[in-house]
Design a protein around this motif. Structure first.
Motif, PDB file in Angstrom:
ATOM      1  N   GLU A  60      18.729  16.454  17.876  1.00  0.00           N
ATOM      2  CA  GLU A  60      18.830  15.315  19.094  1.00  0.00           C
ATOM      3  C   GLU A  60      17.911  14.298  18.712  1.00  0.00           C
ATOM      4  OE1 GLU A  60      18.124  18.010  22.323  1.00  0.00           O
ATOM      5  OE2 GLU A  60      19.738  19.082  22.090  1.00  0.00           O
ATOM      6  N   ARG A  61      16.635  14.716  18.226  1.00  0.00           N
ATOM      7  CA  ARG A  61      15.786  13.471  17.981  1.00  0.00           C
ATOM      8  C   ARG A  61      16.352  12.643  16.922  1.00  0.00           C
ATOM      9  NH1 ARG A  61       9.775  16.465  17.357  1.00  0.00           N
ATOM     10  NH2 ARG A  61       9.551  16.910  19.501  1.00  0.00           N
ATOM     11  N   TYR A  62      16.934  13.027  15.850  1.00  0.00           N
ATOM     12  CA  TYR A  62      17.556  12.093  15.023  1.00  0.00           C
ATOM     13  C   TYR A  62      18.458  11.498  15.679  1.00  0.00           C
ATOM     14  CZ  TYR A  62      20.817  10.722  11.203  1.00  0.00           C
ATOM     15  OH  TYR A  62      21.456  10.061  10.318  1.00  0.00           O
ATOM     16  N   LEU A  63      19.588  12.051  16.371  1.00  0.00           N
ATOM     17  CA  LEU A  63      20.565  11.131  17.124  1.00  0.00           C
ATOM     18  C   LEU A  63      19.996  10.094  18.173  1.00  0.00           C
ATOM     19  CD1 LEU A  63      23.197  13.904  17.593  1.00  0.00           C
ATOM     20  CD2 LEU A  63      23.376  12.170  15.877  1.00  0.00           C
ATOM     21  N   ASP A  64      18.795  10.504  18.658  1.00  0.00           N
ATOM     22  CA  ASP A  64      18.436   9.710  19.623  1.00  0.00           C
ATOM     23  C   ASP A  64      17.740   8.362  18.753  1.00  0.00           C
ATOM     24  OD1 ASP A  64      18.584  10.902  21.940  1.00  0.00           O
ATOM     25  OD2 ASP A  64      16.454  11.740  21.847  1.00  0.00           O
ATOM     26  N   GLY A  65      17.210   8.586  17.531  1.00  0.00           N
ATOM     27  CA  GLY A  65      16.813   7.331  16.780  1.00  0.00           C
ATOM     28  C   GLY A  65      18.013   6.466  16.148  1.00  0.00           C
ATOM     29  N   VAL A  66      19.181   7.173  16.117  1.00  0.00           N
ATOM     30  CA  VAL A  66      20.547   6.538  15.707  1.00  0.00           C
ATOM     31  C   VAL A  66      20.996   5.374  17.077  1.00  0.00           C
ATOM     32  CG1 VAL A  66      23.254   7.031  15.154  1.00  0.00           C
ATOM     33  CG2 VAL A  66      21.206   8.091  13.905  1.00  0.00           C
ATOM     34  N   ASP A  67      20.994   6.257  18.001  1.00  0.00           N
ATOM     35  CA  ASP A  67      21.372   5.314  19.178  1.00  0.00           C
ATOM     36  C   ASP A  67      20.459   4.295  19.612  1.00  0.00           C
ATOM     37  OD1 ASP A  67      23.452   7.339  19.615  1.00  0.00           O
ATOM     38  OD2 ASP A  67      22.254   8.589  21.151  1.00  0.00           O
ATOM     39  N   ARG A  68      19.166   4.441  19.256  1.00  0.00           N
ATOM     40  CA  ARG A  68      18.330   3.348  19.368  1.00  0.00           C
ATOM     41  C   ARG A  68      18.427   2.077  18.461  1.00  0.00           C
ATOM     42  NH1 ARG A  68      14.527   7.555  20.007  1.00  0.00           N
ATOM     43  NH2 ARG A  68      13.747   7.182  17.939  1.00  0.00           N
ATOM     44  N   ALA A  69      18.795   2.511  17.025  1.00  0.00           N
ATOM     45  CA  ALA A  69      19.032   1.432  16.148  1.00  0.00           C
ATOM     46  C   ALA A  69      20.443   0.922  16.613  1.00  0.00           C
ATOM     47  CB  ALA A  69      19.254   2.150  14.795  1.00  0.00           C
ATOM     48  N   LEU A  70      21.394   1.627  17.202  1.00  0.00           N
ATOM     49  CA  LEU A  70      22.482   0.809  17.501  1.00  0.00           C
ATOM     50  C   LEU A  70      22.552   0.007  18.572  1.00  0.00           C
ATOM     51  CD1 LEU A  70      24.893   4.159  16.785  1.00  0.00           C
ATOM     52  CD2 LEU A  70      24.799   1.738  15.353  1.00  0.00           C
ATOM     53  N   ALA A  71      21.667   0.168  19.517  1.00  0.00           N
ATOM     54  CA  ALA A  71      21.463  -0.573  20.725  1.00  0.00           C
ATOM     55  C   ALA A  71      20.601  -1.560  20.482  1.00  0.00           C
ATOM     56  CB  ALA A  71      20.986   0.415  21.716  1.00  0.00           C
ATOM     57  N   ALA A  72      19.827  -1.809  19.490  1.00  0.00           N
ATOM     58  CA  ALA A  72      19.174  -3.040  19.307  1.00  0.00           C
ATOM     59  C   ALA A  72      19.896  -4.228  19.252  1.00  0.00           C
ATOM     60  CB  ALA A  72      18.734  -2.972  17.743  1.00  0.00           C
ATOM     61  N   PRO A  73      19.150  -5.363  19.749  1.00  0.00           N
ATOM     62  CA  PRO A  73      19.890  -6.624  20.104  1.00  0.00           C
ATOM     63  C   PRO A  73      20.007  -7.434  18.908  1.00  0.00           C
ATOM     64  CG  PRO A  73      17.656  -6.754  21.011  1.00  0.00           C
ATOM     65  CD  PRO A  73      17.987  -5.084  20.473  1.00  0.00           C
ATOM     66  N   ALA A  74      20.730  -6.778  17.874  1.00  0.00           N
ATOM     67  CA  ALA A  74      20.882  -7.476  16.485  1.00  0.00           C
ATOM     68  C   ALA A  74      22.379  -7.603  16.098  1.00  0.00           C
ATOM     69  CB  ALA A  74      20.320  -6.567  15.393  1.00  0.00           C
ATOM     70  N   PRO A  75      22.625  -8.301  14.992  1.00  0.00           N
ATOM     71  CA  PRO A  75      24.137  -8.225  14.417  1.00  0.00           C
ATOM     72  C   PRO A  75      24.354  -6.906  14.103  1.00  0.00           C
ATOM     73  CG  PRO A  75      22.856 -10.140  13.784  1.00  0.00           C
ATOM     74  CD  PRO A  75      21.806  -9.358  14.288  1.00  0.00           C
ATOM     75  N   PRO A  76      25.904  -6.473  13.982  1.00  0.00           N
ATOM     76  CA  PRO A  76      26.081  -5.431  13.676  1.00  0.00           C
ATOM     77  C   PRO A  76      25.840  -4.775  12.282  1.00  0.00           C
ATOM     78  CG  PRO A  76      28.094  -6.754  14.284  1.00  0.00           C
ATOM     79  CD  PRO A  76      26.669  -7.794  14.425  1.00  0.00           C
ATOM     80  N   ALA A  77      25.738  -5.748  11.248  1.00  0.00           N
ATOM     81  CA  ALA A  77      25.213  -5.285   9.942  1.00  0.00           C
ATOM     82  C   ALA A  77      23.757  -4.872   9.874  1.00  0.00           C
ATOM     83  CB  ALA A  77      25.409  -6.320   8.710  1.00  0.00           C
ATOM     84  N   GLU A  78      22.993  -5.403  10.857  1.00  0.00           N
ATOM     85  CA  GLU A  78      21.574  -5.001  10.733  1.00  0.00           C
ATOM     86  C   GLU A  78      21.372  -3.698  11.567  1.00  0.00           C
ATOM     87  OE1 GLU A  78      19.093  -8.198  12.574  1.00  0.00           O
ATOM     88  OE2 GLU A  78      19.953  -9.617  11.143  1.00  0.00           O
ATOM     89  N   ARG A  79      22.152  -3.726  12.569  1.00  0.00           N
ATOM     90  CA  ARG A  79      22.242  -2.092  13.184  1.00  0.00           C
ATOM     91  C   ARG A  79      22.548  -1.054  12.363  1.00  0.00           C
ATOM     92  NH1 ARG A  79      25.350  -2.890  18.635  1.00  0.00           N
ATOM     93  NH2 ARG A  79      26.697  -4.682  17.467  1.00  0.00           N
ATOM     94  N   LEU A  80      23.697  -1.445  11.628  1.00  0.00           N
ATOM     95  CA  LEU A  80      24.099  -0.274  10.642  1.00  0.00           C
ATOM     96  C   LEU A  80      23.197  -0.055   9.576  1.00  0.00           C
ATOM     97  CD1 LEU A  80      27.914  -1.042  10.443  1.00  0.00           C
ATOM     98  CD2 LEU A  80      26.904   0.824  11.841  1.00  0.00           C
ATOM     99  N   ALA A  81      22.321  -1.226   9.044  1.00  0.00           N
ATOM    100  CA  ALA A  81      21.294  -0.900   8.114  1.00  0.00           C
ATOM    101  C   ALA A  81      20.305  -0.301   8.910  1.00  0.00           C
ATOM    102  CB  ALA A  81      20.905  -2.400   7.788  1.00  0.00           C
ATOM    103  N   ALA A  82      19.781  -0.471  10.074  1.00  0.00           N
ATOM    104  CA  ALA A  82      18.726   0.107  10.577  1.00  0.00           C
ATOM    105  C   ALA A  82      19.170   1.769  10.654  1.00  0.00           C
ATOM    106  CB  ALA A  82      18.573  -0.318  11.885  1.00  0.00           C
ATOM    107  N   VAL A  83      20.465   2.018  10.928  1.00  0.00           N
ATOM    108  CA  VAL A  83      20.867   3.481  11.048  1.00  0.00           C
ATOM    109  C   VAL A  83      20.654   4.179   9.870  1.00  0.00           C
ATOM    110  CG1 VAL A  83      22.836   5.058  11.310  1.00  0.00           C
ATOM    111  CG2 VAL A  83      22.334   3.138  12.986  1.00  0.00           C
ATOM    112  N   ALA A  84      21.083   3.297   8.616  1.00  0.00           N
ATOM    113  CA  ALA A  84      20.958   3.973   7.425  1.00  0.00           C
ATOM    114  C   ALA A  84      19.592   4.304   6.830  1.00  0.00           C
ATOM    115  CB  ALA A  84      21.757   2.965   6.250  1.00  0.00           C
ATOM    116  N   GLU A  85      18.685   3.065   7.259  1.00  0.00           N
ATOM    117  CA  GLU A  85      17.158   3.252   6.889  1.00  0.00           C
ATOM    118  C   GLU A  85      16.548   4.379   7.901  1.00  0.00           C
ATOM    119  OE1 GLU A  85      15.931  -0.571   7.646  1.00  0.00           O
ATOM    120  OE2 GLU A  85      16.634  -1.336   5.640  1.00  0.00           O
ATOM    121  N   TRP A  86      16.854   4.650   9.045  1.00  0.00           N
ATOM    122  CA  TRP A  86      16.678   5.755   9.870  1.00  0.00           C
ATOM    123  C   TRP A  86      16.917   6.887   9.239  1.00  0.00           C
ATOM    124  CZ3 TRP A  86      13.340   7.357  13.149  1.00  0.00           C
ATOM    125  CH2 TRP A  86      13.571   8.659  14.154  1.00  0.00           C
TER     126      TRP A  86
END
Length: 180
Positions: A60-86
């Motif tokens: 759940e903690r990991y998926l919460d971080g994924v959700d935060r990265a996906l909800a960021a106000p950024a272009p799609p590629a940046e959000r996906l990169a944030a998910v990958a880095e997380w």
């Protein structure tokens, strides 16, 4: 007793960082949480239940971080990169998340509940969440690529990707996708 439950999970997580799961004793976890051993057994039923709850909490903690990265106000590629880095950072820092993503459960970790098992389950959940967070025109097809790229850094450890490296890889045109 939500407070006792959370205290017990915190104590179990701390014990797991200090020693293998097989060496973690319920009496020590209860004492570290400031509750009786009976409270621990009432909450989790035993060591297996505590281990499953610990795995669930880390998921759940990991998926919460994924959700935060996906909800960021950024272009799609940046959000996906944030998910990958997380994913890379979290899997390297948390053996339970690494085991969930890779399927390797060493003897030093508690086993997950049967329905949580399988290396593809968590990666599939991340992919599905990313696809739901991005509109089809934003590049939702890159979700699988982002997850797989992150997992390659987890499975074959090496130098952590530098800032923006995953973004560059995810933003680059796909030369093999031309005919698809």
């Amino acid at each position: 007793m939500p407070a006792a439950r959370e205290s017990l999970l915190e104590a179990a997580g701390a014990a797991l960082t200090a020693r293998p799961w097989s060496a973690v004793r319920m009496v020590e976890v209860a004492a570290a949480a400031g509750v009786s051993r009976q409270t621990l057994y009432n909450e989790f039923g035993g060591k297996a239940g505590l281990g499953s709850a610990l795995v669930r909490r880390e998921t759940e903690r990991y998926l919460d971080g994924v959700d935060r990265a996906l909800a960021a106000p950024a272009p799609p590629a940046e959000r996906l990169a944030a998910v990958a880095e997380w994913t890379v950072r979290t899997a390297r820092a948390h053996p339970l998340v690494r085991a969930l993503l890779t399927g390797y459960w060493g003897a030093d970790l508690p086993l997950p509940a049967a329905r949580a098992a399988g290396p593809g389950r968590l990666a599939g959940e991340v992919r599905d969440r990313a696809a739901a967070a991005l509109t089809p025109g934003e590049g939702a097809q890159r979700c699988e690529l982002a997850v797989r790229l992150a997992l390659s850094y987890v499975i074959v450890p090496g130098q952590e990707p530098g800032p923006g490296e995953l973004l560059r890889l995810l933003s680059a045109p796909n030369p093999t996708a031309g005919g698809r």
